[in-house]
Motif scaffolding. Sequence first.
Motif, mmCIF file in Angstrom:
data_model
loop_
_atom_site.group_PDB
_atom_site.id
_atom_site.type_symbol
_atom_site.label_atom_id
_atom_site.label_comp_id
_atom_site.label_asym_id
_atom_site.label_seq_id
_atom_site.Cartn_x
_atom_site.Cartn_y
_atom_site.Cartn_z
ATOM 1 N N GLU A 1 0.630 -1.361 -0.004
ATOM 2 C CA GLU A 1 0.388 0.116 -0.030
ATOM 3 C C GLU A 1 1.089 1.359 -0.034
ATOM 4 N N GLY A 2 0.172 2.050 -0.910
ATOM 5 C CA GLY A 2 1.624 3.009 -1.061
ATOM 6 C C GLY A 2 0.546 4.809 -0.197
ATOM 7 N N ASP A 3 1.260 5.482 0.008
ATOM 8 C CA ASP A 3 1.005 7.004 0.279
ATOM 9 C C ASP A 3 -0.448 7.246 -0.284
ATOM 10 N N GLY A 4 -0.632 7.206 -1.169
ATOM 11 C CA GLY A 4 -1.683 8.102 -1.918
ATOM 12 C C GLY A 4 -2.512 6.517 -2.096
ATOM 13 N N LEU A 5 -2.971 6.135 -1.825
ATOM 14 C CA LEU A 5 -3.812 4.986 -1.161
ATOM 15 C C LEU A 5 -4.000 5.080 0.683
ATOM 16 N N VAL A 6 -3.416 5.077 0.952
ATOM 17 C CA VAL A 6 -3.581 5.180 2.649
ATOM 18 C C VAL A 6 -3.606 6.489 2.303
ATOM 19 N N ALA A 7 -3.332 7.578 2.050
ATOM 20 C CA ALA A 7 -4.173 9.153 2.044
ATOM 21 C C ALA A 7 -6.331 8.541 1.758
ATOM 22 N N ARG A 8 -6.429 7.941 0.561
ATOM 23 C CA ARG A 8 -7.946 8.060 0.242
ATOM 24 C C ARG A 8 -8.295 6.683 1.497
ATOM 25 N N LYS A 9 -8.072 6.055 1.634
ATOM 26 C CA LYS A 9 -8.326 5.440 3.055
ATOM 27 C C LYS A 9 -9.075 6.085 3.967
ATOM 28 N N ALA A 10 -8.128 6.852 4.452
ATOM 29 C CA ALA A 10 -7.895 7.925 5.501
ATOM 30 C C ALA A 10 -9.640 9.151 5.424
ATOM 31 N N LYS A 11 -9.450 9.796 3.439
ATOM 32 C CA LYS A 11 -10.500 9.955 3.383
ATOM 33 C C LYS A 11 -11.847 9.281 3.549
ATOM 34 N N ALA A 12 -11.361 8.139 3.072
ATOM 35 C CA ALA A 12 -13.159 7.167 3.379
ATOM 36 C C ALA A 12 -13.834 7.110 4.942
ATOM 37 N N ALA A 13 -12.708 6.481 5.672
ATOM 38 C CA ALA A 13 -13.007 7.569 6.555
ATOM 39 C C ALA A 13 -13.784 8.144 7.658
ATOM 40 N N LEU A 14 -13.071 9.174 7.466
ATOM 41 C CA LEU A 14 -13.456 10.408 7.279
ATOM 42 C C LEU A 14 -15.156 10.488 6.994
ATOM 43 N N GLN A 15 -14.934 9.872 5.790
ATOM 44 C CA GLN A 15 -16.796 10.483 5.201
ATOM 45 C C GLN A 15 -17.122 9.888 5.951
ATOM 46 N N ALA A 16 -17.038 8.786 6.772
ATOM 47 C CA ALA A 16 -18.154 7.671 7.498
ATOM 48 C C ALA A 16 -18.681 8.042 8.627
ATOM 49 N N ASN A 17 -17.791 9.318 9.335
ATOM 50 C CA ASN A 17 -17.478 9.177 10.873
ATOM 51 C C ASN A 17 -16.613 8.385 11.458
ATOM 52 N N MET A 18 -15.290 8.059 10.852
ATOM 53 C CA MET A 18 -15.364 7.193 11.525
ATOM 54 C C MET A 18 -13.487 8.459 11.940
ATOM 55 N N THR A 19 -13.091 8.160 12.271
ATOM 56 C CA THR A 19 -11.330 8.829 12.952
ATOM 57 C C THR A 19 -10.315 8.208 12.446
ATOM 58 N N PRO A 20 -9.470 8.192 11.687
ATOM 59 C CA PRO A 20 -8.357 7.400 10.713
ATOM 60 C C PRO A 20 -7.309 7.130 11.635
ATOM 61 N N ILE A 21 -6.296 6.649 11.914
ATOM 62 C CA ILE A 21 -5.216 6.283 12.809
ATOM 63 C C ILE A 21 -4.646 6.247 11.597
ATOM 64 N N ILE A 22 -3.544 7.100 11.078
ATOM 65 C CA ILE A 22 -3.263 6.904 9.787
ATOM 66 C C ILE A 22 -1.121 6.635 10.571
ATOM 67 N N CYS A 23 -0.845 5.369 10.227
ATOM 68 C CA CYS A 23 0.410 5.599 10.656
ATOM 69 C C CYS A 23 1.467 5.896 9.887
ATOM 70 N N VAL A 24 2.554 6.256 9.967
ATOM 71 C CA VAL A 24 3.427 6.924 9.201
ATOM 72 C C VAL A 24 4.817 5.749 10.195
ATOM 73 N N GLY A 25 5.654 5.999 9.353
ATOM 74 C CA GLY A 25 7.199 5.723 9.770
ATOM 75 C C GLY A 25 8.230 4.770 9.207
ATOM 76 N N GLU A 26 9.122 4.482 9.424
ATOM 77 C CA GLU A 26 11.001 4.010 8.501
ATOM 78 C C GLU A 26 10.778 2.927 8.628
ATOM 79 N N THR A 27 11.692 2.319 7.379
ATOM 80 C CA THR A 27 12.499 0.840 7.723
ATOM 81 C C THR A 27 13.880 0.813 8.560
ATOM 82 N N GLU A 28 13.963 -0.402 8.659
ATOM 83 C CA GLU A 28 15.021 -0.227 9.787
ATOM 84 C C GLU A 28 16.523 -0.238 8.877
#
Length: 251
Positions: free
Chosen positions: A106-133
């Motif tokens: 899953e890329g950054d764009g898809l993650v953003a679209r999922k967050a938007k979908a959650a907001l449109q359904a009145n849910m709070t998205p927990i958006i994860c970010v982080g780097e590999t080793e």
Amino acid sequence: MRPLTIIGNWKMNGSLSANQQLIQAMLGLGLTDLAKSARLALCVPYPYLIQVADLLANSGIALGAQDVSDHPNGAYTGDVSANMLQELGCQYVIVGHSERRQYHHEGDGLVARKAKAALQANMTPIICVGETEEEHDDGKALVVVRRQLQAVLDLLQGQVASCVLAYEPVWAIGTGKVPTPAQAQDVHRELRLQLAKFDAEAASKVAILYGGSLKPDNAKDLLAMPDIDGGLVGGASLNAQDFLALCQASN
């Protein structure tokens, strides 16, 4: 002041009997009282949402899902829409977890679209970010998390204040390795500064959680940092005593 937020992520674990025993133990240990002064939630696998919603009823502990489709409906076999999750009582949904990014590409764009979908359904998205080793060792942690967050900011615009962020260094998840409180704070501060450049009011409101081998014995020091507002908890959320101890340490 931002409220303390502790989100449990069961990952792909659980059974009908084990879930009932776990939640009954949690409630019996007093998590309902802690939920009066902190935001607590459990994000569980799809098949158990209805069961856990019933077990958590009137407890003050919110229900969350572990992923969501970016599509509202249609020919997407195996996907679950935001409206479906909201109808089952979900208040939160995790998007962009490192395991989804790594194993499901899953890329950054898809993650953003999922967050938007959650907001449109009145849910709070927990958006994860982080780097590999590898990215961490190359000194690219801040570059990576800035890029991941920027994709969300570009798409969500004025809705960012309704989100939760979670910094989860991939190299720390389930490994027992943990950044020092100062290292974690550096990343959290950078994320808040990036938010502030986009929306100063949102930056003051958005909870930024730490995730990655967060346990009762390291929670107090990590969650004492000024820009760490709580935790996204994996393994410790599968043990009632550990989850309670972590919440108490944070509190």
